[in-house]
Design a protein around this motif. Structure first.
Motif, PDB file in Angstrom:
ATOM      1  N   GLU A 449      30.579  59.178  64.317  1.00 44.91           N
ATOM      2  CA  GLU A 449      29.756  60.534  65.086  1.00 44.91           C
ATOM      3  C   GLU A 449      29.423  61.703  64.479  1.00 44.91           C
ATOM      4  OE1 GLU A 449      29.733  59.618  67.908  1.00 44.91           O
ATOM      5  OE2 GLU A 449      30.860  57.631  67.634  1.00 44.91           O
ATOM      6  N   LYS A 450      29.578  61.583  62.625  1.00 41.68           N
ATOM      7  CA  LYS A 450      28.877  62.247  62.158  1.00 41.68           C
ATOM      8  C   LYS A 450      27.429  62.319  62.479  1.00 41.68           C
ATOM      9  CE  LYS A 450      32.040  65.136  60.662  1.00 41.68           C
ATOM     10  NZ  LYS A 450      32.436  66.844  61.537  1.00 41.68           N
ATOM     11  N   LYS A 451      26.600  63.174  62.222  1.00 42.80           N
ATOM     12  CA  LYS A 451      25.333  63.608  62.158  1.00 42.80           C
ATOM     13  C   LYS A 451      24.512  63.856  61.013  1.00 42.80           C
ATOM     14  CE  LYS A 451      24.833  65.550  66.878  1.00 42.80           C
ATOM     15  NZ  LYS A 451      24.538  66.728  67.389  1.00 42.80           N
ATOM     16  N   ILE A 452      23.782  62.290  60.565  1.00 44.81           N
ATOM     17  CA  ILE A 452      23.117  62.169  59.187  1.00 44.81           C
ATOM     18  C   ILE A 452      21.253  62.033  59.342  1.00 44.81           C
ATOM     19  CG2 ILE A 452      23.309  60.667  57.202  1.00 44.81           C
ATOM     20  CD1 ILE A 452      25.939  61.702  57.877  1.00 44.81           C
ATOM     21  N   ALA A 453      20.852  62.982  58.370  1.00 39.18           N
ATOM     22  CA  ALA A 453      19.864  63.006  58.014  1.00 39.18           C
ATOM     23  C   ALA A 453      19.726  62.664  56.735  1.00 39.18           C
ATOM     24  CB  ALA A 453      18.837  63.965  58.746  1.00 39.18           C
ATOM     25  N   SER A 454      18.122  62.569  56.488  1.00 39.25           N
ATOM     26  CA  SER A 454      17.739  62.629  54.908  1.00 39.25           C
ATOM     27  C   SER A 454      16.469  62.615  54.166  1.00 39.25           C
ATOM     28  CB  SER A 454      18.194  60.612  54.560  1.00 39.25           C
ATOM     29  OG  SER A 454      16.767  59.464  54.961  1.00 39.25           O
ATOM     30  N   ASP A 496      24.718  67.508  60.011  1.00 38.82           N
ATOM     31  CA  ASP A 496      25.864  67.431  59.475  1.00 38.82           C
ATOM     32  C   ASP A 496      25.742  67.096  57.982  1.00 38.82           C
ATOM     33  OD1 ASP A 496      27.779  68.428  61.495  1.00 38.82           O
ATOM     34  OD2 ASP A 496      27.626  65.870  62.214  1.00 38.82           O
ATOM     35  N   TYR A 497      25.110  66.508  56.950  1.00 42.01           N
ATOM     36  CA  TYR A 497      24.729  66.074  56.472  1.00 42.01           C
ATOM     37  C   TYR A 497      23.243  65.605  55.878  1.00 42.01           C
ATOM     38  CZ  TYR A 497      29.917  65.483  55.887  1.00 42.01           C
ATOM     39  OH  TYR A 497      31.690  66.323  55.518  1.00 42.01           O
ATOM     40  N   TYR A 498      23.506  65.863  54.438  1.00 40.04           N
ATOM     41  CA  TYR A 498      22.210  65.811  54.334  1.00 40.04           C
ATOM     42  C   TYR A 498      21.441  64.791  52.831  1.00 40.04           C
ATOM     43  CZ  TYR A 498      17.032  66.654  53.767  1.00 40.04           C
ATOM     44  OH  TYR A 498      15.698  66.092  53.212  1.00 40.04           O
ATOM     45  N   LEU A 499      20.880  63.597  53.546  1.00 40.32           N
ATOM     46  CA  LEU A 499      21.001  62.619  51.822  1.00 40.32           C
ATOM     47  C   LEU A 499      19.717  62.755  51.382  1.00 40.32           C
ATOM     48  CD1 LEU A 499      22.488  59.276  53.278  1.00 40.32           C
ATOM     49  CD2 LEU A 499      23.555  60.410  51.558  1.00 40.32           C
ATOM     50  N   VAL A 500      20.069  62.726  49.701  1.00 41.31           N
ATOM     51  CA  VAL A 500      18.952  62.888  49.140  1.00 41.31           C
ATOM     52  C   VAL A 500      18.789  61.733  48.202  1.00 41.31           C
ATOM     53  CG1 VAL A 500      17.618  64.932  47.598  1.00 41.31           C
ATOM     54  CG2 VAL A 500      18.450  65.475  49.520  1.00 41.31           C
ATOM     55  N   LEU A 511      22.839  74.295  51.722  1.00 40.97           N
ATOM     56  CA  LEU A 511      23.122  73.227  51.660  1.00 40.97           C
ATOM     57  C   LEU A 511      24.225  73.274  50.678  1.00 40.97           C
ATOM     58  CD1 LEU A 511      20.424  72.928  53.285  1.00 40.97           C
ATOM     59  CD2 LEU A 511      21.210  70.204  53.009  1.00 40.97           C
ATOM     60  N   VAL A 512      24.858  72.854  50.887  1.00 44.29           N
ATOM     61  CA  VAL A 512      26.377  72.358  50.320  1.00 44.29           C
ATOM     62  C   VAL A 512      26.612  71.128  49.491  1.00 44.29           C
ATOM     63  CG1 VAL A 512      29.094  73.112  49.181  1.00 44.29           C
ATOM     64  CG2 VAL A 512      27.452  74.353  51.133  1.00 44.29           C
ATOM     65  N   LEU A 513      26.343  70.637  48.116  1.00 42.25           N
ATOM     66  CA  LEU A 513      26.770  70.412  47.837  1.00 42.25           C
ATOM     67  C   LEU A 513      28.038  69.227  47.710  1.00 42.25           C
ATOM     68  CD1 LEU A 513      25.161  66.513  45.880  1.00 42.25           C
ATOM     69  CD2 LEU A 513      25.894  68.807  43.731  1.00 42.25           C
ATOM     70  N   GLU A 514      28.163  68.232  48.209  1.00 39.67           N
ATOM     71  CA  GLU A 514      29.152  67.545  48.593  1.00 39.67           C
ATOM     72  C   GLU A 514      30.130  66.757  47.581  1.00 39.67           C
ATOM     73  OE1 GLU A 514      31.799  68.004  51.358  1.00 39.67           O
ATOM     74  OE2 GLU A 514      30.835  69.694  51.547  1.00 39.67           O
ATOM     75  N   ARG A 515      28.676  66.135  47.092  1.00 39.52           N
ATOM     76  CA  ARG A 515      29.624  64.300  46.611  1.00 39.52           C
ATOM     77  C   ARG A 515      28.513  63.458  45.626  1.00 39.52           C
ATOM     78  NH1 ARG A 515      34.166  62.984  43.790  1.00 39.52           N
ATOM     79  NH2 ARG A 515      35.244  64.797  45.641  1.00 39.52           N
ATOM     80  N   LYS A 516      28.512  63.410  44.454  1.00 41.31           N
ATOM     81  CA  LYS A 516      27.004  62.168  44.410  1.00 41.31           C
ATOM     82  C   LYS A 516      27.726  60.758  44.607  1.00 41.31           C
ATOM     83  CE  LYS A 516      23.723  64.666  41.733  1.00 41.31           C
ATOM     84  NZ  LYS A 516      22.451  64.535  41.994  1.00 41.31           N
ATOM     85  N   LEU A 517      26.902  60.105  44.996  1.00 42.94           N
ATOM     86  CA  LEU A 517      27.240  58.744  45.610  1.00 42.94           C
ATOM     87  C   LEU A 517      25.849  58.484  44.901  1.00 42.94           C
ATOM     88  CD1 LEU A 517      28.039  58.582  49.233  1.00 42.94           C
ATOM     89  CD2 LEU A 517      29.748  59.120  47.191  1.00 42.94           C
TER      90      LEU A 517
END
Length: 527
Positions: A449-454, A496-500, A511-517
């Motif tokens: 249910e989190k909101k994701i954008a990229s 909630d989260y932004y993908l780069v 924005l805070v870098l949470e993790r590398k995927l």
């Protein structure tokens, strides 16, 4: 069709049900083999069908009504999603069953086309791996649409159709359902059914026979419009706008001369709501709809552009024909038969002429918009059947002994398998990278249910990961966006989260870098 020579009859014996049962077993075995290669294959259509089916499963019927996507595939998915297996795997099992449904339909059609016994078995044997590959290599509604249209052809080509109102009703019901898989089938039906009945009408001798055909035509159209019209009414009432061919209008706008591409590639973030959370629809579909409209007759330049588009689409179609040796052989056979038809129009088998008409008509509409070989499987499958008929004529010649006949069949079968294995082995475990990334992310965070954008250019990664995470995807940022505007958009959409993907073009200081995927960077948006 018209190959009833004594030599053909002598060589090709009757195909028994037991033989077809072995072909079904071969199809299922080959499908399980390919499933191992394509179990992680994922695409936009498949995700949308699963999302919509989930809503039906949860009893949210009104929310499941969608402005863009046809519903039949999602309806069929509902019972499969109720099983204790992963949704993506459930959709693959449905695709395998749809392929089996199509294979049985092709066998039934072969009886209508008077294809002789053992030849029918060879053709079905050739079809088995091909249909299996179409079912699993990409998950769309195209094979479902093809299968239903094949059954429609078995009815309208049947000798009893002309004197049976129930057959006409069945024609309409089948195409009505096919249109709920692909809306294109409705326009095909209007043209095809009209011409077929027109041919039947002029060939009928008595007034009573002509009257029956006219009634059949009316009954067929009414039953089709009842099925598809009911869906149009429901969908249009939700969106307060008449939506008959929404996909066609969007696709035609997509190919216009100054098109920027698919709207999700440049449209920026989308505003999701409880009633419009199915990606690439609603918000996107109704955004700037006027910009989609154009006419090739507006200027000479636009007309030339559309003519080039038609030739390009024709080239794509013929390249698809050339990929399969039987469809290529079928094309040659049809061209030869067409020449014979023109030369001696009253001595050609009626079903052969209807068969050729269908092959020509089905891809016709796509020539003017956008062609993909999976869109025109009906035409390609019919060409393969024609190729099988031509192969039967070739193999019936006395100068070929059993060894040579067997060698020809093996060579053709190998050439049919080459593109299938090349695709399966050139992209082993296609889509598994997205599954692995989702598992990696899920092991650290709860995304439900989190909101994701990229970031622009990471749409596919953002959409696929959001599906696996059961999150809401809000699309990608515009290609050129200032740091201030990006921050404003992320806050206003409550992301909630932004993908780069790779390196960001923007300063992401808020924005805070949470993790590398992998090559993706997952940023948390500060509230």
């Amino acid at each position: 069709m018209n190959g009833k020579s004594a030599a053909v009859k002598e060589f090709f014996k009757t195909t028994t049900r037991k033989q077809f049962l072995w072909i079904i077993i071969f199809y299922l075995a080959f499908s399980l083999y390919l499933l191992n290669k394509y179990q992680y294959q994922i695409n936009t259509d498949n995700i949308i069908f699963i999302i919509i089916a989930r809503k039906y499963l949860q009893g949210e019927f009104f929310k499941a009504i969608n402005s863009f996507w046809q519903p039949l595939m999602s309806w069929l998915l509902v019972p499969f999603l109720a099983l204790p297996i992963k949704p993506l795997l459930a959709s693959k099992f449905l695709s395998i069953l749809i392929g089996l449904f199509t294979l049985c339909g092709l066998r039934k059609l072969s009886f209508n086309l008077e294809i002789s016994g053992q030849l029918r078995g060879f053709i079905m044997f050739f079809f088995a791996p091909l249909i299996s590959w179409h079912a699993l290599s990409i998950s769309t509604a195209d094979l479902l649409s093809t299968g239903i249209i094949i059954y429609y052809l078995t009815v309208v080509f049947d000798d009893t159709y002309k004197r049976n109102y129930h057959k006409a009703t069945l024609c309409g019901l089948l195409v009505g359902l096919a249109s709920l898989a692909r809306e294109y089938n409705l326009s095909f039906f209007i043209l095809h059914f009209s011409l077929i009945n027109l041919i039947y009408y002029f060939k009928a001798i008595s007034k009573e026979a002509k009257k029956r055909i006219l009634i059949n035509t009316l009954v067929g159209f009414l039953s089709c419009f009842f099925i598809y019209g009911s869906w149009v009414a429901v969908r249009s009432s939700k969106y307060h706008k008449l939506l008959i061919f929404p996909t066609a209008s969007y696709s035609f706008g997509f190919i216009k001369p100054d098109s920027k591409g698919q709207i999700f590639e440049y449209g920026g973030f989308i505003r999701q709501s409880d009633d419009a959370e199915i990606y690439c629809t609603d918000e996107y579909y109704f955004r700037d709809t006027q910009k989609w409209h154009w006419s090739p007759f507006k200027s000479r330049k636009d007309l030339i552009y559309e003519i080039k588009n038609i030739f390009k689409n024709g080239g794509i179609y013929f390249m698809g024909v050339l990929r399969n040796p039987l469809s290529f052989l079928g094309l040659i056979y049809i061209i030869w038969s067409l020449f014979f038809l023109i030369k001696r129009p009253f001595k050609v088998n009626e079903k052969l002429s209807l068969f050729m008409l269908t092959i020509v008509l089905y891809p016709l509409g796509y020539l003017f918009i956008m062609m993909h070989n999976r869109y025109v499987q009906v035409s390609h499958f019919l060409l393969i059947m024609a190729g099988g008929q031509a192969l039967g004529i070739i193999l019936s010649h006395k100068f070929l002994n059993k060894a040579k006949r067997l060698a020809i069949l093996i060579i053709i079968f190998i050439f049919m398998l080459i593109p299938i294995f090349r695709d399966a082995y050139s992209k082993p475990n296609i889509g598994k990278e997205f599954y692995d990334l989702s598992e990696q992310g899920s092991s650290y965070y709860e995304f439900k249910e989190k909101k994701i954008a990229s970031q622009h250019g990471a749409w596919q990664e953002g959409f696929f990961l959001s599906f696996y995470w059961d999150s809401k995807y809000f699309g990608q940022s515009p290609e050129e966006i200032s740091d201030e505007q990006l921050w404003f958009e992320l806050k206003s959409f409550n992301i909630d989260y932004y993908l780069v993907k790779g390196v960001s073009n923007n300063n992401l200081k808020n924005l805070v870098l949470e993790r590398k995927l992998g090559i993706l960077s997952l940023y948390k948006v500060l509230k």
